[in-house]
Design an enzyme around this catalytic site. Structure first.
Site, PDB file in Angstrom:
ATOM      1  N   ASN A 211     -19.974  10.806 -23.223  1.00  0.00           N
ATOM      2  CA  ASN A 211     -20.369  12.097 -23.798  1.00  0.00           C
ATOM      3  C   ASN A 211     -21.618  11.909 -24.649  1.00  0.00           C
ATOM      4  OD1 ASN A 211     -19.575  11.486 -26.646  1.00  0.00           O
ATOM      5  ND2 ASN A 211     -17.595  11.203 -25.640  1.00  0.00           N
ATOM      6  N   ASP A 280     -11.099  11.870 -23.663  1.00  0.00           N
ATOM      7  CA  ASP A 280      -9.702  12.286 -23.527  1.00  0.00           C
ATOM      8  C   ASP A 280      -9.079  11.696 -22.267  1.00  0.00           C
ATOM      9  OD1 ASP A 280      -9.514  13.814 -25.841  1.00  0.00           O
ATOM     10  OD2 ASP A 280     -10.524  15.507 -24.893  1.00  0.00           O
ATOM     11  N   ILE A 308      -5.899   8.363 -30.538  1.00  0.00           N
ATOM     12  CA  ILE A 308      -5.984   7.392 -31.630  1.00  0.00           C
ATOM     13  C   ILE A 308      -5.625   8.038 -32.971  1.00  0.00           C
ATOM     14  CG2 ILE A 308      -7.509   5.743 -32.798  1.00  0.00           C
ATOM     15  CD1 ILE A 308      -9.267   5.837 -30.209  1.00  0.00           C
TER      16      ILE A 308
HETATM   17  O1  PMT Z   1     -22.073  11.272 -33.006  1.00  0.00           O
HETATM   18  P1  PMT Z   1     -22.968  12.456 -33.327  1.00  0.00           P
HETATM   19  O2  PMT Z   1     -24.035  12.668 -32.272  1.00  0.00           O
HETATM   20  O3  PMT Z   1     -23.502  12.417 -34.720  1.00  0.00           O
HETATM   21  O4  PMT Z   1     -22.047  13.777 -33.220  1.00  0.00           O
HETATM   22  C1  PMT Z   1     -21.034  13.983 -34.148  1.00  0.00           C
HETATM   23  C2  PMT Z   1     -19.766  14.521 -33.473  1.00  0.00           C
HETATM   24  C3  PMT Z   1     -20.022  15.902 -32.897  1.00  0.00           C
HETATM   25  C4  PMT Z   1     -19.317  13.575 -32.337  1.00  0.00           C
HETATM   26  C5  PMT Z   1     -18.663  14.549 -34.593  1.00  0.00           C
HETATM   27  O5  PMT Z   1     -19.080  15.424 -35.602  1.00  0.00           O
HETATM   28  C6  PMT Z   1     -17.326  15.012 -34.029  1.00  0.00           C
HETATM   29  O6  PMT Z   1     -17.031  16.176 -33.907  1.00  0.00           O
HETATM   30  N1  PMT Z   1     -16.480  14.030 -33.646  1.00  0.00           N
HETATM   31  C7  PMT Z   1     -15.196  14.268 -32.941  1.00  0.00           C
HETATM   32  C8  PMT Z   1     -15.482  14.584 -31.505  1.00  0.00           C
HETATM   33  C9  PMT Z   1     -14.206  14.836 -30.721  1.00  0.00           C
HETATM   34  O7  PMT Z   1     -13.844  14.031 -29.880  1.00  0.00           O
HETATM   35  O8  PMT Z   1     -13.534  15.911 -31.063  1.00  0.00           O
HETATM   36  P2  PMT Z   1     -12.158  16.416 -30.380  1.00  0.00           P
HETATM   37  O9  PMT Z   1     -11.940  17.778 -30.912  1.00  0.00           O
HETATM   38  O10 PMT Z   1     -12.197  16.212 -28.902  1.00  0.00           O
HETATM   39  O11 PMT Z   1     -11.086  15.404 -30.954  1.00  0.00           O
HETATM   40  C10 PMT Z   1     -10.354  15.666 -32.144  1.00  0.00           C
HETATM   41  C11 PMT Z   1     -10.119  14.428 -32.936  1.00  0.00           C
HETATM   42  O12 PMT Z   1      -9.271  13.534 -32.209  1.00  0.00           O
HETATM   43  C12 PMT Z   1     -11.372  13.627 -33.278  1.00  0.00           C
HETATM   44  O13 PMT Z   1     -11.228  13.141 -34.619  1.00  0.00           O
HETATM   45  C13 PMT Z   1     -11.342  12.473 -32.307  1.00  0.00           C
HETATM   46  O14 PMT Z   1     -11.946  11.279 -32.854  1.00  0.00           O
HETATM   47  C14 PMT Z   1      -9.845  12.267 -32.105  1.00  0.00           C
HETATM   48  N2  PMT Z   1      -9.450  11.720 -30.803  1.00  0.00           N
HETATM   49  C15 PMT Z   1      -9.671  12.399 -29.640  1.00  0.00           C
HETATM   50  C16 PMT Z   1      -9.226  11.878 -28.448  1.00  0.00           C
HETATM   51  C17 PMT Z   1      -8.548  10.636 -28.436  1.00  0.00           C
HETATM   52  N3  PMT Z   1      -8.120  10.101 -27.310  1.00  0.00           N
HETATM   53  N4  PMT Z   1      -8.332   9.991 -29.592  1.00  0.00           N
HETATM   54  C18 PMT Z   1      -8.773  10.500 -30.770  1.00  0.00           C
HETATM   55  O15 PMT Z   1      -8.582   9.887 -31.818  1.00  0.00           O
END
Ligand code: PMT
Length: 400
Positions: A211, A280, A308
């Site tokens: 991504n 994901d 995670i």
């Molecule tokens: O890296 P940059 O270019 O500075 O951009 C910053 C960012 C947009 C990546 C950052 O601000 C951000 O939003 N990070 C989380 C991105 C994300 O994966 O969001 P999500 O809504 O899909 O996931 C929710 C949370 O679960 C996140 O804290 C993620 O780290 C966590 N997660 C998701 C999937 C997974 N398998 N394990 C996780 O821990």
């Protein structure tokens, strides 16, 4: 930081240190230079004298220096000792406490922070004994900047290039300008674990799913936590950023590797911030050979990766757990859902897929939610936003 003692050891990258002196002085620093004998084979002391405005120190036993204790007065003078380039030889000497010239003796006498910027052939850098020496120096509190990957003077490619002077300078000043004062150390005694960047999920030897995360948000948070006096561990997916000096950096590629790294560290940390954009899903099969172009359509079967963030929050003795939510629509609804479903202490929600903010942008805006409150942090540079978020985390941590 005002007084920088620059140690130059004998590598081809010594020519870059001349530019470094110029940049440090441009930032208002006073610079004195210590050169090793072999450094003088690559560049003349006169160059550093002209650029620093100070005589260059080369001799351990200098009869011109009052009471011949030059190494002690230089060590006392410095606010920081920066050794750039640091060759494999100098790293080995520092790691083993050898003091057979002015630079190594100044290092032993120094009580100020010490930063080294290694530069050497990639095979020398990868040699187990060099890595052991670096690990030893890190354990002794020396900050290691670089080296970087790329083409080398010897014609090889790999890790070993000295970090560019602009980056060294920026990192040295970022740390001090944004709050080296003990008054700002509101996270002193805390250990903060941060995930940053994307993960890459391979499906053949040359292709992967990933991504657009640049790691900027997570790396800015690592710097903010350091500035606040915390010990910081940064688990990072592949990014083109330099880790802040002083963090423990664990580099990973896949979501599974990030899971393993984070879970091995989580219980020993008091705060976990999941800023990484973890995939994901990942391909079920990673083909050992490159997939050939044949059929008109190709189907990749994906399987769900472990979450995670949810796994950290489910630990018995879990750290204060802060998630991120990256959404293209219904930001608050999805963020609040993740906060409760994953049992988090806080969640920082940001819009993604827009022109400004989110992925791979220098700026961002966050709406932060916790069980009985929320706060909006408007669009601003990610370094400043990270400071604001870290302060908010510390406030909520105190409240629980
Ligand atoms: O890296 P940059 O270019 O500075 O951009 C910053 C960012 C947009 C990546 C950052 O601000 C951000 O939003 N990070 C989380 C991105 C994300 O994966 O969001 P999500 O809504 O899909 O996931 C929710 C949370 O679960 C996140 O804290 C993620 O780290 C966590 N997660 C998701 C999937 C997974 N398998 N394990 C996780 O821990």
């Amino acid at each position: 930081m005002k007084r920088i003692l620059l140690g130059v050891s004998g590598g081809i990258a010594a020519y870059k240190s001349a530019e470094l002196v110029r940049l440090l002085r441009k930032q208002g620093a006073q610079v004195q230079v210590v050169m090793t004998k072999s450094a003088m084979q690559f560049i003349s002391p006169l160059t550093f004298q002209a650029l620093s405005g100070n005589p260059v120190h080369t001799e351990l036993l200098d009869a011109d220096v009052e009471n011949a204790m030059g190494h002690i007065s230089l060590a006392r003078w410095a606010d920081v000792l920066l050794i750039a380039p640091a060759t494999a030889n100098i790293l080995a000497k520092l790691a083993h406490g050898l003091a057979d010239d002015l630079l190594t003796t100044v290092y032993l006498a120094a009580t100020c922070p010490v930063v080294v910027a290694p530069a050497m052939n990639q095979a020398m850098w990868n040699k187990a004994v060099t890595q052991e020496n670096v690990e030893k120096l890190l354990r002794h509190g020396v900050k290691v900047m670089g080296p970087e990957q790329g083409d080398q003077a010897c014609g090889e490619t790999g890790y070993g290039r000295m970090t560019e002077p602009t980056a060294i300078c920026a990192q040295l000043f970022a740390q001090t300008e944004s709050g080296d004062s003990k008054d700002n150390h509101y996270l002193a005694g805390h250990k903060v674990l941060i995930s940053a960047g994307p993960t890459c999920e391979p499906f053949d030897p040359v292709r992967y799913l990933t991504n657009r995360s640049s790691g900027k948000m997570g790396y800015a948070l690592a710097q903010a936590a350091l500035n606040a006096g915390a010990e910081v561990t940064l688990v990072s997916g592949p990014v083109a950023l330099l880790a802040p000096v002083g963090v423990e950096l664990i580099k990973v590629t896949t979501a599974e590797q990030m899971y393993q790294a984070v879970m091995s560290k989580a219980v020993s940390h008091s705060i976990y911030i999941g800023a990484a954009a973890v995939a994901d899903y990942s391909p079920v099969v990673n083909q050992p050979e490159k997939i050939k172009k044949q059929a008109e359509q190709l189907t990749l079967v994906l399987q769900k990766n472990k979450d995670i963030l949810a796994a950290v929050a489910a630990l018995n003795d879990c750290p204060f757990t802060v998630g991120f939510a990256a959404e293209t629509h219904d930001l608050e609804t999805y963020a609040r859902d993740k906060l409760t479903r994953k049992n988090l202490d806080m969640i920082a929600a940001n819009w993604v897929g827009q022109e400004q903010g989110g992925f791979d942008s220098d700026q961002n805006a966050l709406h932060v939610f916790w069980a009985d409150g929320d706060k909006s942090l408007p669009m601003i540079d990610k370094t400043q936003l990270a400071e604001q978020l870290m302060a908010l985390i510390a406030e909520q941590l105190k409240a629980v």
